[in-house]
Scaffold this active site. Structure first.
Site, PDB file in Angstrom:
ATOM      1  N   PRO A  38       3.010 123.998  -3.106  1.00  0.00           N
ATOM      2  CA  PRO A  38       4.133 123.380  -3.229  1.00  0.00           C
ATOM      3  C   PRO A  38       4.699 123.751  -4.609  1.00  0.00           C
ATOM      4  O   PRO A  38       4.236 124.498  -5.587  1.00  0.00           O
ATOM      5  CB  PRO A  38       3.514 121.869  -3.650  1.00  0.00           C
ATOM      6  N   ASP A  39       6.258 123.528  -4.665  1.00  0.00           N
ATOM      7  CA  ASP A  39       6.870 123.774  -6.019  1.00  0.00           C
ATOM      8  C   ASP A  39       6.713 122.367  -6.900  1.00  0.00           C
ATOM      9  O   ASP A  39       6.006 121.665  -6.596  1.00  0.00           O
ATOM     10  CB  ASP A  39       8.163 124.071  -5.637  1.00  0.00           C
ATOM     11  N   PHE A  40       7.462 122.287  -7.884  1.00  0.00           N
ATOM     12  CA  PHE A  40       7.367 121.335  -8.941  1.00  0.00           C
ATOM     13  C   PHE A  40       8.479 120.279  -8.637  1.00  0.00           C
ATOM     14  O   PHE A  40       7.822 119.194  -8.819  1.00  0.00           O
ATOM     15  CB  PHE A  40       7.456 121.854 -10.394  1.00  0.00           C
ATOM     16  N   ARG A  41       9.421 120.594  -8.407  1.00  0.00           N
ATOM     17  CA  ARG A  41      10.501 119.395  -8.634  1.00  0.00           C
ATOM     18  C   ARG A  41      11.148 119.280  -7.228  1.00  0.00           C
ATOM     19  O   ARG A  41      11.938 118.335  -7.263  1.00  0.00           O
ATOM     20  CB  ARG A  41      11.370 119.992  -9.489  1.00  0.00           C
ATOM     21  N   ASN A 112       5.641 131.996 -11.744  1.00  0.00           N
ATOM     22  CA  ASN A 112       4.559 131.713 -10.871  1.00  0.00           C
ATOM     23  C   ASN A 112       3.508 131.979 -11.539  1.00  0.00           C
ATOM     24  O   ASN A 112       3.348 133.085 -12.088  1.00  0.00           O
ATOM     25  CB  ASN A 112       4.908 132.063  -9.404  1.00  0.00           C
ATOM     26  N   ASP A 114       0.907 132.104  -9.205  1.00  0.00           N
ATOM     27  CA  ASP A 114      -0.088 132.124  -8.133  1.00  0.00           C
ATOM     28  C   ASP A 114      -0.625 133.389  -7.800  1.00  0.00           C
ATOM     29  O   ASP A 114      -1.512 133.770  -6.621  1.00  0.00           O
ATOM     30  CB  ASP A 114       0.657 131.557  -7.020  1.00  0.00           C
ATOM     31  N   HIS A 131       5.083 132.712 -17.358  1.00  0.00           N
ATOM     32  CA  HIS A 131       4.278 131.668 -17.628  1.00  0.00           C
ATOM     33  C   HIS A 131       2.771 131.964 -17.536  1.00  0.00           C
ATOM     34  O   HIS A 131       1.875 131.111 -17.358  1.00  0.00           O
ATOM     35  CB  HIS A 131       4.674 130.533 -16.592  1.00  0.00           C
ATOM     36  N   CYS A 139     -11.221 130.037 -25.341  1.00  0.00           N
ATOM     37  CA  CYS A 139     -11.651 129.085 -25.907  1.00  0.00           C
ATOM     38  C   CYS A 139     -10.658 128.454 -26.843  1.00  0.00           C
ATOM     39  O   CYS A 139     -10.175 129.246 -27.765  1.00  0.00           O
ATOM     40  CB  CYS A 139     -12.991 129.514 -26.390  1.00  0.00           C
ATOM     41  N   CYS A 163     -16.715 126.179 -23.969  1.00  0.00           N
ATOM     42  CA  CYS A 163     -17.044 127.268 -24.488  1.00  0.00           C
ATOM     43  C   CYS A 163     -18.561 127.416 -24.589  1.00  0.00           C
ATOM     44  O   CYS A 163     -19.134 126.362 -25.107  1.00  0.00           O
ATOM     45  CB  CYS A 163     -16.323 127.675 -25.723  1.00  0.00           C
ATOM     46  N   CYS A 166     -19.130 127.622 -28.754  1.00  0.00           N
ATOM     47  CA  CYS A 166     -18.808 126.619 -29.758  1.00  0.00           C
ATOM     48  C   CYS A 166     -18.408 125.249 -29.289  1.00  0.00           C
ATOM     49  O   CYS A 166     -18.294 124.257 -29.718  1.00  0.00           O
ATOM     50  CB  CYS A 166     -17.601 127.009 -30.721  1.00  0.00           C
ATOM     51  N   GLY A 203      14.333 130.753  -5.834  1.00  0.00           N
ATOM     52  CA  GLY A 203      13.582 129.750  -5.744  1.00  0.00           C
ATOM     53  C   GLY A 203      13.136 129.120  -7.061  1.00  0.00           C
ATOM     54  O   GLY A 203      11.759 128.644  -7.300  1.00  0.00           O
TER      55      GLY A 203
HETATM   56  P1  OAD Z   1      10.996 123.984  -9.250  1.00  0.00           P
HETATM   57  O1  OAD Z   1      10.209 123.055  -8.625  1.00  0.00           O
HETATM   58  O2  OAD Z   1      11.460 123.407 -10.526  1.00  0.00           O
HETATM   59  O3  OAD Z   1      12.067 124.656  -8.566  1.00  0.00           O
HETATM   60  C1  OAD Z   1      11.827 125.310  -7.372  1.00  0.00           C
HETATM   61  C2  OAD Z   1      13.249 125.532  -6.795  1.00  0.00           C
HETATM   62  O4  OAD Z   1      13.247 126.268  -5.724  1.00  0.00           O
HETATM   63  C3  OAD Z   1      14.066 124.325  -6.296  1.00  0.00           C
HETATM   64  O5  OAD Z   1      15.185 124.345  -6.578  1.00  0.00           O
HETATM   65  C4  OAD Z   1      13.780 124.238  -4.780  1.00  0.00           C
HETATM   66  O6  OAD Z   1      14.960 123.857  -4.201  1.00  0.00           O
HETATM   67  C5  OAD Z   1      13.698 125.819  -4.417  1.00  0.00           C
HETATM   68  N1  OAD Z   1      12.970 126.033  -3.220  1.00  0.00           N
HETATM   69  C6  OAD Z   1      11.982 125.672  -2.836  1.00  0.00           C
HETATM   70  N2  OAD Z   1      11.470 126.197  -1.609  1.00  0.00           N
HETATM   71  C7  OAD Z   1      12.397 127.200  -1.220  1.00  0.00           C
HETATM   72  C8  OAD Z   1      12.450 128.082  -0.349  1.00  0.00           C
HETATM   73  N3  OAD Z   1      11.608 128.302   0.562  1.00  0.00           N
HETATM   74  N4  OAD Z   1      13.775 128.883  -0.472  1.00  0.00           N
HETATM   75  C9  OAD Z   1      14.496 128.841  -1.348  1.00  0.00           C
HETATM   76  N5  OAD Z   1      14.535 127.756  -2.309  1.00  0.00           N
HETATM   77  C10 OAD Z   1      13.401 127.057  -2.375  1.00  0.00           C
HETATM   78  O7  OAD Z   1       9.907 125.269  -9.829  1.00  0.00           O
HETATM   79  P2  OAD Z   1      10.177 126.273 -10.927  1.00  0.00           P
HETATM   80  O8  OAD Z   1      11.558 126.600 -10.977  1.00  0.00           O
HETATM   81  O9  OAD Z   1       9.454 127.546 -10.555  1.00  0.00           O
HETATM   82  O10 OAD Z   1       6.255 125.770 -15.691  1.00  0.00           O
HETATM   83  O11 OAD Z   1       9.669 125.408 -12.159  1.00  0.00           O
HETATM   84  C11 OAD Z   1       9.665 126.214 -13.241  1.00  0.00           C
HETATM   85  C12 OAD Z   1       8.530 125.838 -14.256  1.00  0.00           C
HETATM   86  O12 OAD Z   1       8.336 124.179 -14.176  1.00  0.00           O
HETATM   87  C13 OAD Z   1       7.142 126.166 -13.740  1.00  0.00           C
HETATM   88  O13 OAD Z   1       6.687 127.400 -13.971  1.00  0.00           O
HETATM   89  C14 OAD Z   1       6.318 125.292 -14.344  1.00  0.00           C
HETATM   90  C15 OAD Z   1       6.966 123.990 -14.156  1.00  0.00           C
HETATM   91  O14 OAD Z   1       6.683 123.141 -15.170  1.00  0.00           O
HETATM   92  C16 OAD Z   1       4.970 125.282 -16.245  1.00  0.00           C
HETATM   93  O15 OAD Z   1       4.239 124.605 -16.069  1.00  0.00           O
HETATM   94  C17 OAD Z   1       4.920 125.812 -17.724  1.00  0.00           C
END
Ligand code: OAD
Length: 278
Positions: A38-41, A112, A114, A131, A139, A163, A166, A203
């Site tokens: 899954p993505d984040f947002r 990413n 992953d 990241h 530790c 750890c 420690c 993405g």
């Molecule tokens: P986000 O989840 O913020 O954004 C992912 C983007 O990819 C969204 O705009 C989706 O619409 C798009 N998307 C998803 N699936 C897709 C697909 N198959 N084709 C094209 N677009 C697609 O993820 P990031 O931008 O990676 O950091 O988030 C940035 C950072 O926020 C992460 O590295 C993480 C998080 O907090 C840390 O934890 C430090």
């Protein structure tokens, strides 16, 4: 006019005519969703929309250093689902590998953690893991280093890693909010974006700094192609839809489909399919 046409065709014509040798790619979790991560947002499916069971003060707390030091349990429970190992790179990852094989990739900046870039064969030299990575841990007390297998064992046994010297908390070297990005990110950033002759962004919501602002770094003569499911980057001054636009192309859709289309138009479509089959 930098691009003859503000479309994928315009980008292809530009790559051929220049010819491009220094493409920089910038990606986020969207290039791995097709692998099952899954993505984040993204509303509904994004990690930040599915954290209710952890009773966090707000979703991002799960990746905040200060919160983690007090409450490491939510992160480590989530980490058991995020650990690299069971996923295969997507077509988008192999497209970036293809750019490397064609000799046109200057650098790949990824948010990413992953490990799918490495699995796709993108070489270490081309890769900036902005990241961080799960492959090393430290530790938080004595800084002793731990390897991935050790961390994985702890997580799989549902233990909070501490750890062996420690007894302080151990944290994987993924970058939490409140931590600096890896030195290599800053070392390469300045020269890469001077040399960059095309920026491809895929993405990512471009919501997290300092990563997002990399997109501001190429010269005004450098085209920027964004391939994303939804338009993003209000903070980046993209010129999409503006009358002054002579260099930014927005391609809305799935990044695997966008990569295949771009490869096809460049005459590299079969090469991409072959790489994917390896
Ligand atoms: P986000 O989840 O913020 O954004 C992912 C983007 O990819 C969204 O705009 C989706 O619409 C798009 N998307 C998803 N699936 C897709 C697909 N198959 N084709 C094209 N677009 C697609 O993820 P990031 O931008 O990676 O950091 O988030 C940035 C950072 O926020 C992460 O590295 C993480 C998080 O907090 C840390 O934890 C430090």
């Amino acid at each position: 006019q930098i691009l003859s046409d503000l479309s994928m065709d315009g980008i292809v014509a530009y790559i051929r005519k220049k010819p491009c040798r220094n493409i920089v790619t910038m990606v986020g979790a969207g290039i791995s969703t097709a692998a099952g991560i899954p993505d984040f947002r993204s509303p509904g499916t994004g990690i930040y929309h599915n954290l209710k069971k952890y009773n966090l003060p707000y979703p991002q707390a799960i990746f905040e250093l200060a919160y983690f030091k007090e409450h490491p349990e939510p992160f480590y429970e989530l980490a058991s689902d995020l650990l690299p190992g069971e996923y295969r790179p997507t077509k988008s990852h192999f497209f970036i590998k293809l750019l490397e094989e064609k000799g046109v990739l200057l650098r790949h900046y990824t948010q990413n953690i992953d490990n799918l870039e490495r699995l796709a064969g993108i070489s270490e030299e081309k890769l900036i893991e902005a990241h961080g990575t799960f492959y090393k841990s430290h530790c938080l007390g004595c800084q002793n280093q731990y390897g991935f297998e050790w961390l994985k064992r702890q997580i799989n046994r549902k233990r909070i890693p501490h750890c062996i010297h420690c007894n302080a908390l151990v944290k994987p070297d993924i970058i939490f909010f409140g931590e600096n990005l890896p030195r290599r990110f800053y070392q390469k950033m300045y020269s890469d974006f001077v040399e960059c002759d095309l920026l491809i962004i895929m993405g990512s919501s471009l919501e997290v700094e300092p990563f997002a602002s990399l997109a501001l770094r190429p010269s005004k003569m450098c085209p920027r192609l964004m391939i994303n499911l939804v338009p993003v980057g209000d903070n980046i001054e993209f010129l999409f839809g503006k009358s002054a636009n002579d260099r930014d192309v927005l391609w809305i859709g799935d990044c695997d489909a966008g990569c295949q289309l771009l490869a096809d138009k460049l005459g590299w479509g079969d090469d991409l399919i072959k790489l994917l089959a390896t």
